[in-house]
Design a protein around this motif. Structure first.
Motif, PDB file in Angstrom:
ATOM      1  N   VAL A  29      -2.293   1.402  29.411  1.00 46.12           N
ATOM      2  CA  VAL A  29      -2.387   2.248  28.214  1.00 46.12           C
ATOM      3  C   VAL A  29      -1.966   1.441  26.993  1.00 46.12           C
ATOM      4  CG1 VAL A  29      -1.504   4.319  27.060  1.00 46.12           C
ATOM      5  CG2 VAL A  29      -1.983   4.356  29.517  1.00 46.12           C
ATOM      6  N   LEU A  30      -2.746   1.562  25.927  1.00 48.00           N
ATOM      7  CA  LEU A  30      -2.393   0.992  24.630  1.00 48.00           C
ATOM      8  C   LEU A  30      -1.979   2.108  23.683  1.00 48.00           C
ATOM      9  CD1 LEU A  30      -2.313  -1.318  22.504  1.00 48.00           C
ATOM     10  CD2 LEU A  30      -4.713  -0.759  21.990  1.00 48.00           C
ATOM     11  N   ASP A  31      -0.806   1.937  23.063  1.00 45.42           N
ATOM     12  CA  ASP A  31      -0.370   2.817  21.981  1.00 45.42           C
ATOM     13  C   ASP A  31      -0.546   2.040  20.681  1.00 45.42           C
ATOM     14  OD1 ASP A  31       0.785   4.688  20.321  1.00 45.42           O
ATOM     15  OD2 ASP A  31       2.839   4.246  20.942  1.00 45.42           O
ATOM     16  N   ALA A  32      -1.577   2.370  19.933  1.00 45.58           N
ATOM     17  CA  ALA A  32      -1.926   1.642  18.705  1.00 45.58           C
ATOM     18  C   ALA A  32      -1.245   2.296  17.514  1.00 45.58           C
ATOM     19  CB  ALA A  32      -3.441   1.634  18.509  1.00 45.58           C
ATOM     20  N   GLY A  33      -0.490   1.506  16.746  1.00 41.23           N
ATOM     21  CA  GLY A  33       0.296   2.065  15.652  1.00 41.23           C
ATOM     22  C   GLY A  33       1.472   2.831  16.207  1.00 41.23           C
ATOM     23  N   THR A  34       2.251   2.179  17.062  1.00 37.19           N
ATOM     24  CA  THR A  34       3.296   2.873  17.824  1.00 37.19           C
ATOM     25  C   THR A  34       4.435   3.398  16.973  1.00 37.19           C
ATOM     26  OG1 THR A  34       4.687   2.691  19.808  1.00 37.19           O
ATOM     27  CG2 THR A  34       4.632   0.771  18.336  1.00 37.19           C
ATOM     28  N   GLY A  35       4.617   2.866  15.753  1.00 34.45           N
ATOM     29  CA  GLY A  35       5.782   3.271  14.986  1.00 34.45           C
ATOM     30  C   GLY A  35       7.046   2.887  15.732  1.00 34.45           C
ATOM     31  N   THR A  36       7.939   3.837  15.904  1.00 35.74           N
ATOM     32  CA  THR A  36       9.168   3.547  16.638  1.00 35.74           C
ATOM     33  C   THR A  36       9.063   3.884  18.122  1.00 35.74           C
ATOM     34  OG1 THR A  36      10.047   5.674  15.853  1.00 35.74           O
ATOM     35  CG2 THR A  36      10.652   3.701  14.620  1.00 35.74           C
ATOM     36  N   GLY A  37       7.843   4.183  18.596  1.00 36.34           N
ATOM     37  CA  GLY A  37       7.601   4.193  20.026  1.00 36.34           C
ATOM     38  C   GLY A  37       7.555   5.519  20.746  1.00 36.34           C
ATOM     39  N   SER A  38       7.386   6.636  20.061  1.00 39.46           N
ATOM     40  CA  SER A  38       7.409   7.938  20.736  1.00 39.46           C
ATOM     41  C   SER A  38       6.322   8.061  21.799  1.00 39.46           C
ATOM     42  CB  SER A  38       7.260   9.073  19.722  1.00 39.46           C
ATOM     43  OG  SER A  38       8.369   9.136  18.858  1.00 39.46           O
ATOM     44  N   ALA A  39       5.090   7.729  21.442  1.00 41.53           N
ATOM     45  CA  ALA A  39       3.990   7.859  22.396  1.00 41.53           C
ATOM     46  C   ALA A  39       4.112   6.835  23.515  1.00 41.53           C
ATOM     47  CB  ALA A  39       2.652   7.728  21.682  1.00 41.53           C
ATOM     48  N   ALA A  40       4.545   5.625  23.174  1.00 41.61           N
ATOM     49  CA  ALA A  40       4.720   4.593  24.194  1.00 41.61           C
ATOM     50  C   ALA A  40       5.767   5.020  25.220  1.00 41.61           C
ATOM     51  CB  ALA A  40       5.115   3.272  23.537  1.00 41.61           C
ATOM     52  N   ALA A  41       6.871   5.569  24.751  1.00 43.46           N
ATOM     53  CA  ALA A  41       7.926   6.016  25.658  1.00 43.46           C
ATOM     54  C   ALA A  41       7.431   7.143  26.555  1.00 43.46           C
ATOM     55  CB  ALA A  41       9.147   6.465  24.861  1.00 43.46           C
ATOM     56  N   ALA A  42       6.692   8.077  25.994  1.00 43.30           N
ATOM     57  CA  ALA A  42       6.199   9.199  26.781  1.00 43.30           C
ATOM     58  C   ALA A  42       5.170   8.749  27.807  1.00 43.30           C
ATOM     59  CB  ALA A  42       5.601  10.263  25.855  1.00 43.30           C
ATOM     60  N   ALA A  43       4.327   7.782  27.442  1.00 45.83           N
ATOM     61  CA  ALA A  43       3.356   7.245  28.397  1.00 45.83           C
ATOM     62  C   ALA A  43       4.072   6.513  29.527  1.00 45.83           C
ATOM     63  CB  ALA A  43       2.384   6.313  27.685  1.00 45.83           C
ATOM     64  N   GLY A  44       5.117   5.761  29.195  1.00 47.60           N
ATOM     65  CA  GLY A  44       5.890   5.091  30.221  1.00 47.60           C
ATOM     66  C   GLY A  44       6.563   6.067  31.162  1.00 47.60           C
ATOM     67  N   ALA A  45       7.009   7.199  30.637  1.00 49.12           N
ATOM     68  CA  ALA A  45       7.640   8.219  31.472  1.00 49.12           C
ATOM     69  C   ALA A  45       6.656   8.825  32.465  1.00 49.12           C
ATOM     70  CB  ALA A  45       8.240   9.312  30.590  1.00 49.12           C
ATOM     71  N   ARG A  46       5.363   8.727  32.165  1.00 49.75           N
ATOM     72  CA  ARG A  46       4.335   9.199  33.106  1.00 49.75           C
ATOM     73  C   ARG A  46       3.974   8.133  34.138  1.00 49.75           C
ATOM     74  NH1 ARG A  46      -0.055  13.083  29.991  1.00 49.75           N
ATOM     75  NH2 ARG A  46       1.458  14.291  28.773  1.00 49.75           N
ATOM     76  N   GLY A  47       4.597   6.980  34.036  1.00 45.48           N
ATOM     77  CA  GLY A  47       4.320   5.915  34.989  1.00 45.48           C
ATOM     78  C   GLY A  47       3.223   4.970  34.578  1.00 45.48           C
ATOM     79  N   ALA A  48       2.752   5.064  33.336  1.00 44.40           N
ATOM     80  CA  ALA A  48       1.705   4.160  32.857  1.00 44.40           C
ATOM     81  C   ALA A  48       2.278   2.776  32.567  1.00 44.40           C
ATOM     82  CB  ALA A  48       1.059   4.736  31.597  1.00 44.40           C
ATOM     83  N   ARG A  49       1.401   1.780  32.590  1.00 43.44           N
ATOM     84  CA  ARG A  49       1.753   0.414  32.187  1.00 43.44           C
ATOM     85  C   ARG A  49       1.398   0.286  30.708  1.00 43.44           C
ATOM     86  NH1 ARG A  49      -1.509  -3.063  36.388  1.00 43.44           N
ATOM     87  NH2 ARG A  49      -2.914  -1.266  36.262  1.00 43.44           N
ATOM     88  N   VAL A  50       2.400   0.259  29.856  1.00 46.31           N
ATOM     89  CA  VAL A  50       2.199   0.488  28.428  1.00 46.31           C
ATOM     90  C   VAL A  50       2.297  -0.807  27.631  1.00 46.31           C
ATOM     91  CG1 VAL A  50       3.013   1.760  26.407  1.00 46.31           C
ATOM     92  CG2 VAL A  50       3.175   2.804  28.686  1.00 46.31           C
ATOM     93  N   THR A  51       1.326  -0.964  26.736  1.00 44.01           N
ATOM     94  CA  THR A  51       1.387  -1.963  25.677  1.00 44.01           C
ATOM     95  C   THR A  51       1.363  -1.212  24.354  1.00 44.01           C
ATOM     96  OG1 THR A  51       0.217  -3.618  27.001  1.00 44.01           O
ATOM     97  CG2 THR A  51       0.261  -3.960  24.614  1.00 44.01           C
TER      98      THR A  51
END
Length: 272
Positions: free
Chosen positions: A48-70
């Motif tokens: 999963v790519l979080d584009a324009g992550t800011g301080t990481g809210s979407a990235a953190a939530a995707a990681g909590a679902r078990g995704a491999r996050v960039t």
């Protein structure tokens, strides 16, 4: 690709403002994250790519679902803060519409309000399509127009104080803009070749305080913050006074500030 004047203005607006953003506006933007990830079908094991992550809210939530996050952000301060707060994600400094990834690398791409901050939205979306595998999904949010009453509060305070947007903060070029409506955002995705496009408004009430909501503009966060600080302390104080008066419309009996907001959530599948 050369940055547009709008892109250059965005760099100035957000430079060094990660902490101030995280303390206020980031909480508002986080509201859309669960539905954004659902629309992109983010699941365990997905790249999963979080584009324009800011301080990481979407990235953190995707990681909590078990995704491999960039996660990527154009502002180094945002990327640094996301890297320190999001466990397990790879966080890079990179700006749309040029990303350092091979074609079709990601299973899903999310962009929480990222299209609000790029000078070439269509080129940015084309790049997100490029890095998504055929059959993968892209999900994006933007702020709806016209703005919901809560979203318009700070702008009303600026206008009431007689302050206009300074020329050092260029607006998005007219030929690059698109209607911030369900049909307009869906049309943008279809124009990029996405299939099974869906777009719907999301409306909610953001609960905050006057102090917290004013803290962002007072620190220069976002375009409104740069406008607030553009003409010196006396004008900033005048805007703050108008803000406090107008905020009474949205203050509940317990003293909380309850601000109605509306965003658009659109998603689609990369064809092929």
């Amino acid at each position: 690709m050369t940055e547009t004047p709008f892109d250059e203005g965005e760099r100035r607006v957000w430079a060094g403002n990660a902490a101030a953003y995280d303390g206020g506006f980031a909480k508002l933007c986080a509201h859309t994250v669960p539905l954004l990830l659902d629309a992109a079908q983010v699941r365990a094991g997905a790249r999963v790519l979080d584009a324009g992550t800011g301080t990481g809210s979407a990235a953190a939530a995707a990681g909590a679902r078990g995704a491999r996050v960039t996660a990527v952000d154009a502002e180094p301060d945002m990327a640094r803060r996301a890297a320190h707060t999001v466990t397990g994600a790879r966080v890079l400094v990179a700006a749309l519409p040029q990303l350092p990834f091979t074609q079709g690398y990601f299973d899903a791409v999310v962009g929480n309000f990222v299209l609000n901050h790029v000078g070439r939205p269509r080129a940015a979306l084309d790049e997100l399509c490029r890095v998504t595998r055929p059959g993968g999904r892209i999900a994006l949010t933007v702020w709806a127009a016209p703005a919901a009453p809560g979203a318009a509060l700070l702008g009303r305070a600026v206008a009431a104080a007689g302050v206009v947007r300074p020329p050092s903060l260029p607006a998005l070029a007219a030929e690059e803009d698109f209607p911030r409506t369900p049909d307009g955002l869906a049309g943008l995705l279809r124009g990029a070749g996405l299939a099974d496009v869906d777009c719907a408004p999301l409306s909610w009430e953001h609960r905050t305080t006057q102090r917290e909501w004013w803290s962002g503009p007072a620190a220069g966060v976002a375009t409104v913050g740069r406008v607030v600080l553009s003409q010196g302390p006396a004008v900033t104080e005048r805007i703050r006074q108008h803000f406090e008066l107008l905020a009474r419309e949205f203050t509940d009996p317990d003293g909380a500030l309850v601000l109605p907001h509306t965003a658009l959530l659109a998603s689609g599948r990369v064809a092929g």
